[in-house]
Design a protein around this motif. Structure first.
Motif, PDB file in Angstrom:
ATOM      1  N   ARG A   4       0.826  -1.210   0.000  1.00 39.18           N
ATOM      2  CA  ARG A   4       0.000   0.000   0.000  1.00 39.18           C
ATOM      3  C   ARG A   4       0.859   1.258   0.000  1.00 39.18           C
ATOM      4  NH1 ARG A   4      -5.115  -0.962   4.025  1.00 39.18           N
ATOM      5  NH2 ARG A   4      -6.012  -2.633   2.799  1.00 39.18           N
ATOM      6  N   VAL A   5       0.323   2.314  -0.604  1.00 40.05           N
ATOM      7  CA  VAL A   5       0.962   3.620  -0.589  1.00 40.05           C
ATOM      8  C   VAL A   5      -0.085   4.674  -0.242  1.00 40.05           C
ATOM      9  CG1 VAL A   5       2.774   3.039  -2.245  1.00 40.05           C
ATOM     10  CG2 VAL A   5       0.636   4.016  -3.068  1.00 40.05           C
ATOM     11  N   VAL A   6       0.392   5.809   0.253  1.00 40.14           N
ATOM     12  CA  VAL A   6      -0.468   6.960   0.504  1.00 40.14           C
ATOM     13  C   VAL A   6      -0.148   7.994  -0.570  1.00 40.14           C
ATOM     14  CG1 VAL A   6      -1.046   8.816   2.104  1.00 40.14           C
ATOM     15  CG2 VAL A   6      -0.532   6.533   2.986  1.00 40.14           C
ATOM     16  N   ILE A   7      -1.183   8.491  -1.228  1.00 46.43           N
ATOM     17  CA  ILE A   7      -1.035   9.495  -2.272  1.00 46.43           C
ATOM     18  C   ILE A   7      -1.774  10.743  -1.819  1.00 46.43           C
ATOM     19  CG2 ILE A   7      -1.581  10.094  -4.669  1.00 46.43           C
ATOM     20  CD1 ILE A   7      -1.463   7.064  -5.263  1.00 46.43           C
ATOM     21  N   THR A   8      -1.092  11.879  -1.863  1.00 45.24           N
ATOM     22  CA  THR A   8      -1.760  13.151  -1.579  1.00 45.24           C
ATOM     23  C   THR A   8      -1.686  14.027  -2.823  1.00 45.24           C
ATOM     24  OG1 THR A   8       0.239  14.180  -0.688  1.00 45.24           O
ATOM     25  CG2 THR A   8      -1.201  13.074   0.886  1.00 45.24           C
ATOM     26  N   VAL A   9      -2.757  14.751  -3.057  1.00 46.58           N
ATOM     27  CA  VAL A   9      -2.829  15.674  -4.189  1.00 46.58           C
ATOM     28  C   VAL A   9      -3.355  16.996  -3.648  1.00 46.58           C
ATOM     29  CG1 VAL A   9      -3.849  16.132  -6.441  1.00 46.58           C
ATOM     30  CG2 VAL A   9      -3.350  13.777  -5.774  1.00 46.58           C
ATOM     31  N   ILE A  32      -7.801   1.786  -5.362  1.00 44.64           N
ATOM     32  CA  ILE A  32      -8.046   2.780  -4.313  1.00 44.64           C
ATOM     33  C   ILE A  32      -8.801   2.095  -3.180  1.00 44.64           C
ATOM     34  CG2 ILE A  32      -9.185   4.944  -3.725  1.00 44.64           C
ATOM     35  CD1 ILE A  32      -8.857   5.695  -6.754  1.00 44.64           C
ATOM     36  N   VAL A  33      -8.166   2.062  -2.005  1.00 46.02           N
ATOM     37  CA  VAL A  33      -8.736   1.419  -0.829  1.00 46.02           C
ATOM     38  C   VAL A  33      -9.561   2.413  -0.021  1.00 46.02           C
ATOM     39  CG1 VAL A  33      -8.189   0.212   1.328  1.00 46.02           C
ATOM     40  CG2 VAL A  33      -6.834  -0.226  -0.730  1.00 46.02           C
ATOM     41  N   ASP A  34      -9.063   3.644   0.088  1.00 48.78           N
ATOM     42  CA  ASP A  34      -9.765   4.684   0.843  1.00 48.78           C
ATOM     43  C   ASP A  34      -9.410   6.033   0.230  1.00 48.78           C
ATOM     44  OD1 ASP A  34     -11.367   5.855   2.745  1.00 48.78           O
ATOM     45  OD2 ASP A  34     -10.155   5.248   4.469  1.00 48.78           O
ATOM     46  N   ILE A  35     -10.319   6.985   0.354  1.00 45.14           N
ATOM     47  CA  ILE A  35     -10.092   8.316  -0.223  1.00 45.14           C
ATOM     48  C   ILE A  35     -10.805   9.360   0.630  1.00 45.14           C
ATOM     49  CG2 ILE A  35     -12.032   8.011  -1.787  1.00 45.14           C
ATOM     50  CD1 ILE A  35     -10.585   9.805  -3.816  1.00 45.14           C
ATOM     51  N   SER A  36     -10.127  10.488   0.811  1.00 44.44           N
ATOM     52  CA  SER A  36     -10.722  11.639   1.486  1.00 44.44           C
ATOM     53  C   SER A  36     -10.353  12.860   0.660  1.00 44.44           C
ATOM     54  CB  SER A  36     -10.164  11.770   2.906  1.00 44.44           C
ATOM     55  OG  SER A  36     -10.686  12.933   3.517  1.00 44.44           O
ATOM     56  N   MET A  46      -6.602  16.108  -1.438  1.00 46.52           N
ATOM     57  CA  MET A  46      -7.067  14.719  -1.459  1.00 46.52           C
ATOM     58  C   MET A  46      -5.981  13.818  -0.880  1.00 46.52           C
ATOM     59  SD  MET A  46      -8.328  12.429  -4.721  1.00 46.52           S
ATOM     60  CE  MET A  46      -6.843  12.682  -5.688  1.00 46.52           C
ATOM     61  N   ILE A  47      -6.417  12.837  -0.109  1.00 44.75           N
ATOM     62  CA  ILE A  47      -5.525  11.796   0.398  1.00 44.75           C
ATOM     63  C   ILE A  47      -6.135  10.460  -0.010  1.00 44.75           C
ATOM     64  CG2 ILE A  47      -4.503  10.715   2.427  1.00 44.75           C
ATOM     65  CD1 ILE A  47      -4.884  13.407   3.876  1.00 44.75           C
ATOM     66  N   MET A  48      -5.326   9.582  -0.587  1.00 46.42           N
ATOM     67  CA  MET A  48      -5.784   8.250  -0.994  1.00 46.42           C
ATOM     68  C   MET A  48      -4.867   7.191  -0.392  1.00 46.42           C
ATOM     69  SD  MET A  48      -6.059   8.818  -5.076  1.00 46.42           S
ATOM     70  CE  MET A  48      -7.685   8.521  -5.698  1.00 46.42           C
ATOM     71  N   ILE A  49      -5.444   6.075  -0.019  1.00 49.65           N
ATOM     72  CA  ILE A  49      -4.663   4.886   0.282  1.00 49.65           C
ATOM     73  C   ILE A  49      -4.893   3.949  -0.891  1.00 49.65           C
ATOM     74  CG2 ILE A  49      -4.331   2.909   1.818  1.00 49.65           C
ATOM     75  CD1 ILE A  49      -5.348   4.708   4.099  1.00 49.65           C
ATOM     76  N   VAL A  50      -3.808   3.515  -1.514  1.00 49.15           N
ATOM     77  CA  VAL A  50      -3.883   2.708  -2.730  1.00 49.15           C
ATOM     78  C   VAL A  50      -3.155   1.389  -2.523  1.00 49.15           C
ATOM     79  CG1 VAL A  50      -3.247   2.616  -5.171  1.00 49.15           C
ATOM     80  CG2 VAL A  50      -4.032   4.764  -4.172  1.00 49.15           C
ATOM     81  N   SER A  51      -3.831   0.298  -2.833  1.00 55.77           N
ATOM     82  CA  SER A  51      -3.218  -1.022  -2.790  1.00 55.77           C
ATOM     83  C   SER A  51      -2.494  -1.278  -4.107  1.00 55.77           C
ATOM     84  CB  SER A  51      -4.283  -2.101  -2.582  1.00 55.77           C
ATOM     85  OG  SER A  51      -3.705  -3.381  -2.731  1.00 55.77           O
ATOM     86  N   LEU A  52      -1.257  -1.740  -3.984  1.00 57.95           N
ATOM     87  CA  LEU A  52      -0.459  -2.063  -5.168  1.00 57.95           C
ATOM     88  C   LEU A  52      -0.207  -3.567  -5.286  1.00 57.95           C
ATOM     89  CD1 LEU A  52       2.154   0.828  -4.960  1.00 57.95           C
ATOM     90  CD2 LEU A  52       0.050   0.727  -6.300  1.00 57.95           C
ATOM     91  N   SER A  53      -0.967  -4.362  -4.553  1.00 56.36           N
ATOM     92  CA  SER A  53      -0.730  -5.808  -4.545  1.00 56.36           C
ATOM     93  C   SER A  53      -0.939  -6.442  -5.922  1.00 56.36           C
ATOM     94  CB  SER A  53      -1.607  -6.496  -3.502  1.00 56.36           C
ATOM     95  OG  SER A  53      -2.975  -6.299  -3.792  1.00 56.36           O
ATOM     96  N   GLU A  54      -1.758  -5.844  -6.761  1.00 54.35           N
ATOM     97  CA  GLU A  54      -2.000  -6.363  -8.107  1.00 54.35           C
ATOM     98  C   GLU A  54      -1.364  -5.480  -9.188  1.00 54.35           C
ATOM     99  OE1 GLU A  54      -3.666  -9.280  -8.641  1.00 54.35           O
ATOM    100  OE2 GLU A  54      -3.740  -9.473  -6.461  1.00 54.35           O
ATOM    101  N   ALA A  55      -0.549  -4.530  -8.759  1.00 51.71           N
ATOM    102  CA  ALA A  55       0.018  -3.559  -9.703  1.00 51.71           C
ATOM    103  C   ALA A  55       1.012  -4.208 -10.650  1.00 51.71           C
ATOM    104  CB  ALA A  55       0.688  -2.421  -8.940  1.00 51.71           C
ATOM    105  N   LYS A  56       1.064  -3.629 -11.839  1.00 52.58           N
ATOM    106  CA  LYS A  56       1.997  -4.086 -12.873  1.00 52.58           C
ATOM    107  C   LYS A  56       3.223  -3.184 -12.850  1.00 52.58           C
ATOM    108  CE  LYS A  56      -2.223  -4.496 -15.368  1.00 52.58           C
ATOM    109  NZ  LYS A  56      -3.049  -3.365 -15.648  1.00 52.58           N
TER     110      LYS A  56
END
Length: 82
Positions: A4-9, A32-36, A46-56
């Motif tokens: 997982r990573v945290v992305i802020t915009v 995207i696991v969670d978003i605010s 914006m803050i997102m928690i993103v799962s990369l377990s299936e990422a290419k």
């Protein structure tokens, strides 16, 4: 790649910010696991928690895709990935 990573915009608000970032994440196989998000006067945050377990690809490729202004349509926004 880590799970997982945290992305802020942050930046000036405009139409399509969430769509652009979400599309770039999806193209990389992220989920995207969670978003605010909120609007503060004319600014967007914006803050997102993103799962990369299936990422290419590698984390670097994922990071580069999200920082690519053309793929996310974020001309004046700031993206942080951690």
């Amino acid at each position: 790649m880590g799970d997982r990573v945290v992305i802020t915009v942050t930046g000036k608000d405009k139409v399509g910010i969430v769509a652009g970032v979400a599309a770039a994440i999806a193209k990389c196989g992220g989920n995207i696991v969670d978003i605010s998000q909120t609007i503060l006067e004319e600014f967007f945050a914006m803050i997102m928690i993103v799962s990369l377990s299936e990422a290419k690809g590698t984390f670097k490729e994922f990071e580069d895709k999200l920082r690519d202004r053309k793929s996310t349509r974020l001309n004046s926004s700031h993206i942080t990935i951690s």
